[in-house]
Design an enzyme around this catalytic site. Sequence first.
Site, PDB file in Angstrom:
ATOM      1  N   GLY A   1       0.801  -1.219   0.000  1.00 36.84           N
ATOM      2  CA  GLY A   1       0.000   0.000   0.000  1.00 36.84           C
ATOM      3  C   GLY A   1       0.834   1.269   0.000  1.00 36.84           C
TER       4      GLY A   1
ATOM      5  N   LEU B   1       6.186   2.662  -3.585  1.00 42.03           N
ATOM      6  CA  LEU B   1       7.592   3.003  -3.776  1.00 42.03           C
ATOM      7  C   LEU B   1       7.930   2.975  -5.261  1.00 42.03           C
ATOM      8  CD1 LEU B   1       8.971   0.556  -1.073  1.00 42.03           C
ATOM      9  CD2 LEU B   1       8.821   3.029  -0.812  1.00 42.03           C
ATOM     10  N   GLY B   2       7.211   2.124  -6.011  1.00 39.61           N
ATOM     11  CA  GLY B   2       7.533   1.902  -7.415  1.00 39.61           C
ATOM     12  C   GLY B   2       7.352   3.122  -8.271  1.00 39.61           C
TER      13      GLY B   2
ATOM     14  N   HIS C   1       0.581   0.483 -12.794  1.00 42.04           N
ATOM     15  CA  HIS C   1       1.162   1.278 -13.879  1.00 42.04           C
ATOM     16  C   HIS C   1       0.275   2.455 -14.259  1.00 42.04           C
ATOM     17  CE1 HIS C   1       4.713  -1.130 -14.521  1.00 42.04           C
ATOM     18  NE2 HIS C   1       3.987  -2.236 -14.530  1.00 42.04           N
TER      19      HIS C   1
ATOM     20  N   SER D   1       4.329  -6.742 -19.054  1.00 41.48           N
ATOM     21  CA  SER D   1       3.817  -7.040 -17.715  1.00 41.48           C
ATOM     22  C   SER D   1       2.887  -8.239 -17.706  1.00 41.48           C
ATOM     23  CB  SER D   1       3.029  -5.842 -17.184  1.00 41.48           C
ATOM     24  OG  SER D   1       3.836  -4.704 -17.131  1.00 41.48           O
TER      25      SER D   1
END
Lengths: 525, 525
Positions: free
Chosen positions: A320, A323-324, A464, A349
Site C-alpha cells: 500500500g 515506492l515503485g 502502472h 507485464s
Amino acid sequence: MSKKSLAILMRARMRPNDPTKFPHISQFPKEIPSNPQENRSRDRILLKSTQETGNSSDFSSSRRVYDVVCETMHSAISASKTGVLDITLNDFQEGYFSLSLEDREKLLLVLAKEYDVNREQVRELVKQYLGLENPASDDKEALASVFYRIERNLRHALKPTYEVLFERLNTHPGGLRFLCILRADLLSILTKENTPSLRTLDSYLKEKLGMWLSPATLELHQITWDDPASLLEKIVAYEAVHPISNLLDLKRRLGIGRRCFGYFHPSIPGEPLIFIEVALMETVAQTIQEVLWDNPPIPENQATCALFYSISSTQPGLAGINLGKFLIKRVITLVKKDMPHVSTFATLSPIPGFMQWLISKLSSQSRFAEDERGTQSNSPSSTFSEKILLPEEEQALMGLSDESSSSSNGMEVLLNLLSVKNCEWATSPRILPVLEPILMRLCARYLLQEKKRGKALDSVANFHLQNGAMVERINWTADRSEKGIHQSGGIMVNYVYRLENIEDYAQSYFESGKIHASPGIHSRL
Amino acid sequence: MSKKSLAILMRARMRPNDPTKFPHISQFPKEIPSNPQENRSRDRILLKSTQETGNSSDFSSSRRVYDVVCETMHSAISASKTGVLDITLNDFQEGYFSLSLEDREKLLLVLAKEYDVNREQVRELVKQYLGLENPASDDKEALASVFYRIERNLRHALKPTYEVLFERLNTHPGGLRFLCILRADLLSILTKENTPSLRTLDSYLKEKLGMWLSPATLELHQITWDDPASLLEKIVAYEAVHPISNLLDLKRRLGIGRRCFGYFHPSIPGEPLIFIEVALMETVAQTIQEVLWDNPPIPENQATCALFYSISSTQPGLAGINLGKFLIKRVITLVKKDMPHVSTFATLSPIPGFMQWLISKLSSQSRFAEDERGTQSNSPSSTFSEKILLPEEEQALMGLSDESSSSSNGMEVLLNLLSVKNCEWATSPRILPVLEPILMRLCARYLLQEKKRGKALDSVANFHLQNGAMVERINWTADRSEKGIHQSGGIMVNYVYRLENIEDYAQSYFESGKIHASPGIHSRL
C-alpha cells in the site's frame, strides 16, 4: 575491500527480513551478544530463564514467554533511559520473533488498545479549545499564541501512545526492518479478523512507514554483477515476476543490454526495498522469452526502447506504500540521460488477475444460464446475467465441443477447457487458434473495463496506470511458463510511459479512473 | 570514475546551500532548464517577464517579484497536479532565493498566517468529539471505531496547511536542502522579531526536519583523501572549530593516525550534515597544537585514545536538532570495533563562552563594588554582589597593578587586563603565571557551576554533557590561537566518554542537570 562494501559494513547491523525464512532467529539465540558492562534488565534475565525451563511448545512456558514479551513491550514504551532502552528494544524484537502468530496477534491487540490515544487528555484539551470561542482579550497576536499552544498540545495528545514504540524502533538499529515485519504480521492478521483497533494500528503504522520511507530517504543504486553476493542473493530470492533460475540467468540480467536498479534505505542496508529490471531493446518486446533468453538482445547503442520487464518489492509489510512510482520516474530520467537514443519506455507485464476473473465470470454466468433454463422465466438472477461471448465465438466454441455433449453453451465449453488442471488447451493445435481471438478480446475488456472502486481490477494494471502509463498492446502466447498460462492464459501486456503524458494520465486516472489505451487495443473490444 | 562518485552523481541534483556564498543563484538564472514538452505555468511566464523588465533594485519590480513568488507559493500548496508541481516548486525555490531577507520575512509571515490550521474544521470536529461523551450504543468496538475516525480526522485537521508545502518540498529534488535554508532565514528573522506565528512556523518546521533527518535516514561515511574534491572542499569550508589552513593541513587531518566521519542524507548528497574529526593518540592530548601539527601523532597501533578534536555542523537551519549525539555514539562503536586497543574516547574542546561570561561577571561586580563604595550602605545591589576572587588572588592581582593606580581592586585589575584588545597578558611572562591559577579556577567554576535553565551555560559543554560525557580536565595554554585566547583565555577542556557511563550520565544530566566531573577538576573549585 571495495569502498561500497565498506560503506555497507559501516551501516547499522541488519536482521533477516522474514523469520520464517531464517528459522534460526525465530527462537532466542542461545547467547544474546551484549555489552558485558551493561546491566542486564530483569526482563532479560526472565527471558533467559524462561528459555532454559524447557521446550517452548509447553503451554505454560509459551504463556510465560508471551507475558515477558508483553512486559518488555511495556518497558520499551515507558522507559525514559535511552541506554537501557537499546537493550529493551533488542529484547522486544527477539521476544517478538519467538512468539507464535497467535500470540503476536494478542500482543498487537494489547498494543492497539492499551497504548492508544489518551482520551482523558484529549477531552480536556478539546474543552479548552472550545472555551477559546469567546476571547476575553482583543489582542490578536496574544490570542493566536493561545491557539497555537493548545493546538500543539492537542496534536501531541492525539498521538497514540504506541507511536512511542514505533518512533523508538525506527531510530534503533534494525528497527525499521522489524517494523516492516510487524506490519506484515498485522496485515495477515487483518485478513482473518478485521477489528477496528487493529485496523487503526495498521493505518497509523502504514502512515509512519510511508513517511520514514519517503523518496527523499531512498537511494537509487544500479545493481551489477560487482555487487556483494549477499545482495545479489536477495535479488534472486525476491524476484517475484520471472523467477531467476540460476547464476547464469542472474548474470545475464545484470549484464550488457540490461539494467537492474534498486531503491535502498540507509536503515535497511544490503537489500533493496524494491527493484526493477530493464532490458534495452530495438522494439517493444512481445514475449518474455525474447527478453529473458536472448543474450544480449541487441548492442546497447542500437536500443531505442527500455523495457521494464520486472518490478519486485521485497517487503510485504510495505503493502500500500507506492515506492515503485518514484522508482520508475527516476529510472526513466536516469536511462534517458545515459542513453538519449532510447525514446520508448515500456513494460512487458503479467496480467495476474485475468484468468481468475474470467473463470469466476464464466462460472457465475453459466449458473445464471442454467437457472434461466430451469425457470424458463425472467427470474431475478437474469438482471445480473450478461452475454460474455459474441455469437461467432459461441459458435466456434460449440464447434469444439462436438465430442463432449455435456456442455450446453459456449461459456461452459470455455469454462471446462480453462478449468482443466494441466491447461491442455494451451498446447493443443486444434483448440489454441479458436481460443486466441476470444481470450484476447476478453483480456482487453478485463484490462480496460473491469474496475473495483473506480480503479483497474488488475493489480499490475492499477500500479502502472496510477503511475501515468497507458495500455499499449496485449500479446498472445507471450509467457508460456506454467505460471503465465495459469494466470493470464499466457497473455502479457505492454504498458507504455510517454514522458510528456505521465503526469496528465496519472492525474486523470486518479481523478476519474480514466484508462488511457492505444487505438489497437480499443479495436479489440 | 569510482563507484562512489557514480553513486553520488546518480542521486538527485543538488543546489548550493548558502545563497550568499553562491551569488550566481541568488538571482534567477537567465534560462531555467526545463522540459520543453511541459507546459509553462502562468507564474513561470510572469517570473520571466518580471526579470526582463529590468533592474531588480527598482522598487516596483521587486514588489512584483515578491507578488509572483507569493503566488507561486500558493500554487505550490494548492496544486493537485504532481507534474506541474515539480515546475512550481522549482519556481518557488528560485523565486525565494531572489527575495531580500525583508521580503522573505513578509512571505514567511503570509505562510504562517494564511496557511495555518483550518480552525473552522478543527472546531467542528472538536464538537463532534465532545458529543461522543454519552454514547448511545453499548457496542464497545463500534464506539471505538467512531473515536478512531474522529481522532484521525482531527489529527489531519490540526496539521497547518503549510505542512503541505513542507512535505512537497521534502520529496522534491533539492527541497530538503531548501527547507534548511528557509529555516536558517526563519531563525535569523526570529532573533529580531519574535512573533508567535513565525515562532510556531519555526517549531513546526523544526519538528518536521528532525523527523526527516532522523538517525535512521543518515549514513555514516568515513571521509578520506580519496573522496571527491567537491566534498573535501565542503569540509574545508565548514570546519568551524579549528580552521583548515591549506590542502596539506586537510590531507593531514584525513591521513594516518586520524579519522574524519560525516553523517550524510540521501537527499543532500556530496555534503555531510555534520562531521567529526578524530586523532588517534597515546594519551588524552592537552593542547590542540600537538593534535593539529604532529604528523602523524603516533603509529596507529600504539593508540589507546581516540580524541574528538572537532565537530562541525554544516547547516545553520538545523540548529536545535541534535545530530551530533548519534554521530558520536556511532563513531565510538565503529572505532572500538576497528581498533580494540583504543580504550579512551575523549574530546579536546573549546570553551566558547568562558571569557564572555567572565568579563561580563567582572564588569557587573566591579559596578556593584563601585556602588557600594559610593553609598557606604547595604544597597539593594549588594544582594547580587559576590566575591569572585579569593583573598590570595585579590592580593596577587593588586600586586600586578602597582603602576596602574586607577584600579581599586583585583576584579578591576583582571577586567582591565582581559579587556585589552590584543590580549597582551597572554604573552607576558610577568602576568601569565599570576593569571593561570585564577583563570583555571574560574574556568572550572564556569564549566561545572554556571547554568542556564538548569543546563550548562557553555554551549559545547551542554552538547557533550547531554550526550553523556563527563568533564575530565582543563588545560592551560591549550589553544594559543587568537580565537582561542579571545574565547577562553587559551584554556581547552577534555570531555571523556566512558562507554559504561554514557547513558547514565546523559540521563542524570537530562533529569537534574547533574554535571559529572573528575576529582581533579573538582579540586580546582
